[in-house]
Design an enzyme around this catalytic site. Sequence first.
Site, short mmCIF file in Angstrom:
data_model
loop_
_atom_site.label_atom_id
_atom_site.label_comp_id
_atom_site.label_asym_id
_atom_site.label_seq_id
_atom_site.Cartn_x
_atom_site.Cartn_y
_atom_site.Cartn_z
N TYR A 157 0.82 -1.14 0.04
CA TYR A 157 0.08 -0.09 -0.16
C TYR A 157 0.94 1.27 0.10
CZ TYR A 157 -3.57 3.43 1.57
OH TYR A 157 -4.41 4.42 1.75
N ASP A 252 9.30 2.59 -0.69
CA ASP A 252 8.42 3.29 0.30
C ASP A 252 8.63 3.18 1.64
OD1 ASP A 252 6.25 4.32 1.67
OD2 ASP A 252 4.62 3.51 0.28
N LYS A 280 4.91 9.56 8.52
CA LYS A 280 4.73 9.24 9.88
C LYS A 280 5.79 9.85 10.84
CE LYS A 280 2.22 5.18 8.17
NZ LYS A 280 0.92 5.44 8.50
N1 HOZ Z 1 -4.04 2.83 6.06
C1 HOZ Z 1 -3.50 3.23 7.28
C2 HOZ Z 1 -2.45 2.20 7.77
N2 HOZ Z 1 -1.89 1.32 6.75
C3 HOZ Z 1 -4.61 3.57 8.37
C4 HOZ Z 1 -4.49 4.89 8.54
C5 HOZ Z 1 -5.50 5.51 9.63
O1 HOZ Z 1 -6.63 4.76 9.75
O2 HOZ Z 1 -5.30 6.46 10.33
#
Ligand code: HOZ
Length: 447
Positions: A157, A252, A280
Amino acid sequence: MEVTTPNPALFAHPQRENSRRLFAQAQQYIPGGVNSPVRAFRAVGGQPLFIQRAEGAYIWDADGNRYLELINSWGPMVLGHTHPAVVQALAKAAADGFSFGAPTAREVEMAELICTMVPSIEKVRLVNSGTEATMSAVRLARGFTGRSKIIKFDGCYHGHGDSFLIAAGSGAATFGVPDSPGVPEGLARETLVAPFNNLAAVEALFDANPGQIAALIVEPVAGNMGLVTPAEGFLEGLRTLADKHGSILIFDEVMSGFRLAPGGAQEVYGVRPDLTTLGKIIGGGLPVGAYGGRKEIMDFVSPAGPVYQAGTLSGNPLAMAAGLTTLTMLHERRQSIYPELERQGAAFEAGLRQACQAAGKRYTLNRIGSMFTLFFTEQPVTDFASAKTSDTALFGRFFQAMLRRGVYLAPSQYEALFCSIAPAGADHAHFAQAAAESLAEALAQQS
Ligand code: HOZ
């Protein structure tokens, strides 16, 4: 393992009225009641908790219940929540102004520190999120090479940019829509997909599309199909194939950057990408992303070069203050912080393993440092296909049972758990006990 009565202060959570009320209200005004899909708890059942505050290794919900938590905002809170140094830096920065839309000294300091800590990054552009970073990096790779196709990996992802919502992990995997409606077919055709850890498949894609692949983008340690580490030689093989075919290799490291080592997964595995995307941790909990890499490629970005990318809040002073304080601490105290992350990760891993062994449940646990996933499957998890053999219904029941005992896990089997250096002390034992009780309960509900 012997299971004793849980500590009531940590584990009793009868009240969730305020969260329930807030969720009902939220659903009237926000699609699905949340601003990011996985948070809605649909993969695990029940209703999401609304969080009021956090400190160290703990969060408190809107009903005042305390949880030992292993999401850590999906990665950024590597120092734990509300670390005093970060709080202080934010207060100081806030007093000076929130946003100027003009360059500041902190941005220069941040860029320099990133380049110091991640040697493959010679120049870096700061943006506002990991999604923005990956979208921009791919545009840059396309602009630099003059090619349009990219290769990504099944279950990886890279945020919600159109080019990446093909065979995507995280929420897309959780909700079974790895290919989102709304992505134009023409663009989707430009994204080619290979299974993670499968070099032969990547080679076949290069052979079938000669001279057309702008970039290979990969999470060097995949964290969005659950945690999956690269097989020996996989990342090196990608480097070789990218070089052979004149493509840009993008790592990534939005999740793994500064978490697995000061220089991220690329330091751990000793492979240098051409471009790296970050997010992050570099925001210390505030919204930041970044992409950077080889000077000659980065100098293609506007205004140095022709590839356009911009942002009103890019390099935002508050985000820089929180991120810079976090990164500086990781850099200066790396001798103690990274071993502590490993120690904490190992302690949580041990708790989960004991629980599975006590229950006689076969499982797979993948961990690297402070990132890990317990998969309820008997087979090794090396790619998305093997991750999908997990018993997600059992995971949902386990998640809920843990929540009732005051432990907050990521609400999907297809996510990694993250711990921090914040002391969890005796609660490691409570965690192991909660895991043992929860698994026994979840398995009993099955029969
Ligand atoms: N898709 C995010 C983690 N892989 C989640 C992000 C969120 O809900 O804060």
